[in-house]
Design a protein around this motif. Structure first.
Motif, PDB file in Angstrom:
ATOM      1  N   LYS A 121      31.795  62.522  41.519  1.00 14.43           N
ATOM      2  CA  LYS A 121      32.951  62.915  41.110  1.00 14.43           C
ATOM      3  C   LYS A 121      33.120  62.007  40.421  1.00 14.43           C
ATOM      4  O   LYS A 121      33.442  62.288  39.006  1.00 14.43           O
ATOM      5  N   GLY A 122      33.046  60.136  39.955  1.00 12.98           N
ATOM      6  CA  GLY A 122      33.606  59.636  39.283  1.00 12.98           C
ATOM      7  C   GLY A 122      31.993  59.990  38.039  1.00 12.98           C
ATOM      8  O   GLY A 122      33.174  59.786  36.973  1.00 12.98           O
ATOM      9  N   CYS A 123      30.730  60.192  37.472  1.00 13.55           N
ATOM     10  CA  CYS A 123      29.743  60.601  36.938  1.00 13.55           C
ATOM     11  C   CYS A 123      30.391  61.915  35.886  1.00 13.55           C
ATOM     12  O   CYS A 123      29.862  62.178  34.953  1.00 13.55           O
ATOM     13  N   LEU A 124      31.357  62.931  36.530  1.00 19.51           N
ATOM     14  CA  LEU A 124      30.990  64.547  35.637  1.00 19.51           C
ATOM     15  C   LEU A 124      31.810  64.036  34.951  1.00 19.51           C
ATOM     16  O   LEU A 124      31.340  64.875  34.020  1.00 19.51           O
ATOM     17  N   PRO A 125      33.018  62.792  34.210  1.00 18.74           N
ATOM     18  CA  PRO A 125      33.443  63.288  33.233  1.00 18.74           C
ATOM     19  C   PRO A 125      32.156  62.788  32.102  1.00 18.74           C
ATOM     20  O   PRO A 125      32.900  63.672  30.972  1.00 18.74           O
ATOM     21  N   ASP A 126      31.506  62.041  32.038  1.00 19.04           N
ATOM     22  CA  ASP A 126      30.446  61.786  31.264  1.00 19.04           C
ATOM     23  C   ASP A 126      29.514  62.989  31.190  1.00 19.04           C
ATOM     24  O   ASP A 126      29.206  62.916  30.091  1.00 19.04           O
ATOM     25  N   VAL A 127      29.202  63.495  31.755  1.00 23.35           N
ATOM     26  CA  VAL A 127      27.993  64.307  31.989  1.00 23.35           C
ATOM     27  C   VAL A 127      28.715  66.060  31.883  1.00 23.35           C
ATOM     28  O   VAL A 127      28.165  67.077  30.744  1.00 23.35           O
ATOM     29  N   VAL A 128      29.486  66.421  32.303  1.00 17.64           N
ATOM     30  CA  VAL A 128      29.751  68.245  32.137  1.00 17.64           C
ATOM     31  C   VAL A 128      30.763  67.752  30.522  1.00 17.64           C
ATOM     32  O   VAL A 128      31.881  67.252  30.183  1.00 17.64           O
ATOM     33  N   LYS A 129      30.498  68.565  30.193  1.00 20.05           N
ATOM     34  CA  LYS A 129      30.861  68.209  27.926  1.00 20.05           C
ATOM     35  C   LYS A 129      32.805  69.733  28.535  1.00 20.05           C
ATOM     36  O   LYS A 129      31.772  70.355  29.564  1.00 20.05           O
TER      37      LYS A 129
ATOM     38  N   ARG B 140      36.717  73.600  29.404  1.00 25.00           N
ATOM     39  CA  ARG B 140      36.723  74.298  28.093  1.00 25.00           C
ATOM     40  C   ARG B 140      35.330  74.557  28.449  1.00 25.00           C
ATOM     41  O   ARG B 140      34.369  73.584  28.316  1.00 25.00           O
ATOM     42  N   GLY B 141      34.870  76.131  28.071  1.00 22.65           N
ATOM     43  CA  GLY B 141      33.469  76.194  28.291  1.00 22.65           C
ATOM     44  C   GLY B 141      33.397  77.318  29.479  1.00 22.65           C
ATOM     45  O   GLY B 141      34.070  78.317  29.611  1.00 22.65           O
ATOM     46  N   ASN B 142      31.946  77.456  29.594  1.00 28.00           N
ATOM     47  CA  ASN B 142      31.738  78.748  31.113  1.00 28.00           C
ATOM     48  C   ASN B 142      30.628  77.858  31.917  1.00 28.00           C
ATOM     49  O   ASN B 142      30.543  76.692  31.902  1.00 28.00           O
ATOM     50  N   VAL B 143      31.054  78.708  32.771  1.00 26.60           N
ATOM     51  CA  VAL B 143      29.545  77.847  34.167  1.00 26.60           C
ATOM     52  C   VAL B 143      28.245  77.996  34.158  1.00 26.60           C
ATOM     53  O   VAL B 143      27.995  76.201  34.405  1.00 26.60           O
ATOM     54  N   HIS B 144      27.528  78.666  32.729  1.00 26.66           N
ATOM     55  CA  HIS B 144      26.445  78.377  32.391  1.00 26.66           C
ATOM     56  C   HIS B 144      25.691  77.053  31.661  1.00 26.66           C
ATOM     57  O   HIS B 144      25.021  76.046  31.728  1.00 26.66           O
ATOM     58  N   GLY B 145      27.470  76.679  31.301  1.00 26.65           N
ATOM     59  CA  GLY B 145      26.809  75.034  29.971  1.00 26.65           C
ATOM     60  C   GLY B 145      27.112  74.619  31.085  1.00 26.65           C
ATOM     61  O   GLY B 145      26.778  72.892  31.663  1.00 26.65           O
TER      62      GLY B 145
ATOM     63  N   TYR C 144      34.741  68.893  30.233  1.00 21.04           N
ATOM     64  CA  TYR C 144      35.789  68.257  31.540  1.00 21.04           C
ATOM     65  C   TYR C 144      37.110  68.329  30.775  1.00 21.04           C
ATOM     66  O   TYR C 144      37.418  67.081  30.147  1.00 21.04           O
ATOM     67  N   ARG C 145      37.463  68.704  31.738  1.00 15.75           N
ATOM     68  CA  ARG C 145      39.310  67.875  31.824  1.00 15.75           C
ATOM     69  C   ARG C 145      40.032  67.890  33.155  1.00 15.75           C
ATOM     70  O   ARG C 145      40.501  67.024  32.720  1.00 15.75           O
ATOM     71  N   GLU C 146      39.679  68.439  34.239  1.00 18.74           N
ATOM     72  CA  GLU C 146      40.471  68.073  35.738  1.00 18.74           C
ATOM     73  C   GLU C 146      39.056  68.424  36.951  1.00 18.74           C
ATOM     74  O   GLU C 146      38.525  69.725  36.721  1.00 18.74           O
TER      75      GLU C 146
END
Length: 142
Positions: free
Chosen positions: A78-86, A108-113, A88-90
């Protein structure tokens, strides 16, 4: 005039304009150009508004991740997600049981991204594998 999304067939924007001039035959070309210019400007503004709205609005992606060895590993993930997922909000953790976590990601984006971003991620030298994707859900395993 209509602007249509070629991928889905959805109407993105519509517009019409009426113009008139004193002389009929000689001014048809200029009247047409004036009306076309006004409609085109309106359509472009409407299309940009629609695209901006789609890009800035957050979507919720439901992520089911299995193969986690410990709760601490989930916390590191969970701690890595903000750095990996473009975009990312919450993140909201819905459940964790026997190595499987259900998470809701606002992005902000879609499931495929999100799936593309997650597929590049490694944790403790293990790579995430995407097992399935639907319109708002990703199933993954370590």
């Amino acid at each position: 005039m209509k602007a249509i999304n070629a991928d889905t067939g959805d109407v993105i924007a519509t517009g019409s304009e009426a113009c008139s001039a004193a002389g009929m035959k000689d001014d048809v070309k200029s009247i047409t150009e004036e009306a076309t210019g006004k409609v085109a400007k309106k359509l472009i503004e409407d299309i940009f508004d629609r695209w901006s709205s789609e890009l800035t609005n957050a979507v919720t992606v439901k992520l089911s991740i299995s193969g986690l060895d410990t709760y601490q590993e989930l916390e590191r993930f969970k701690g890595c997600l903000p750095d990996v997922v473009k975009g990312y909000r919450e993140l909201y953790q819905r459940s964790y049981s026997r190595g499987t976590a259900d998470l809701d990601l606002e992005v902000r984006g879609n499931v495929h991204g999100v799936a593309d971003d997650l597929s590049t991620m490694t944790l403790d030298k293990r790579r995430i594998r995407i097992l399935g994707i639907s319109s708002n859900r990703i199933e993954a395993v370590f």
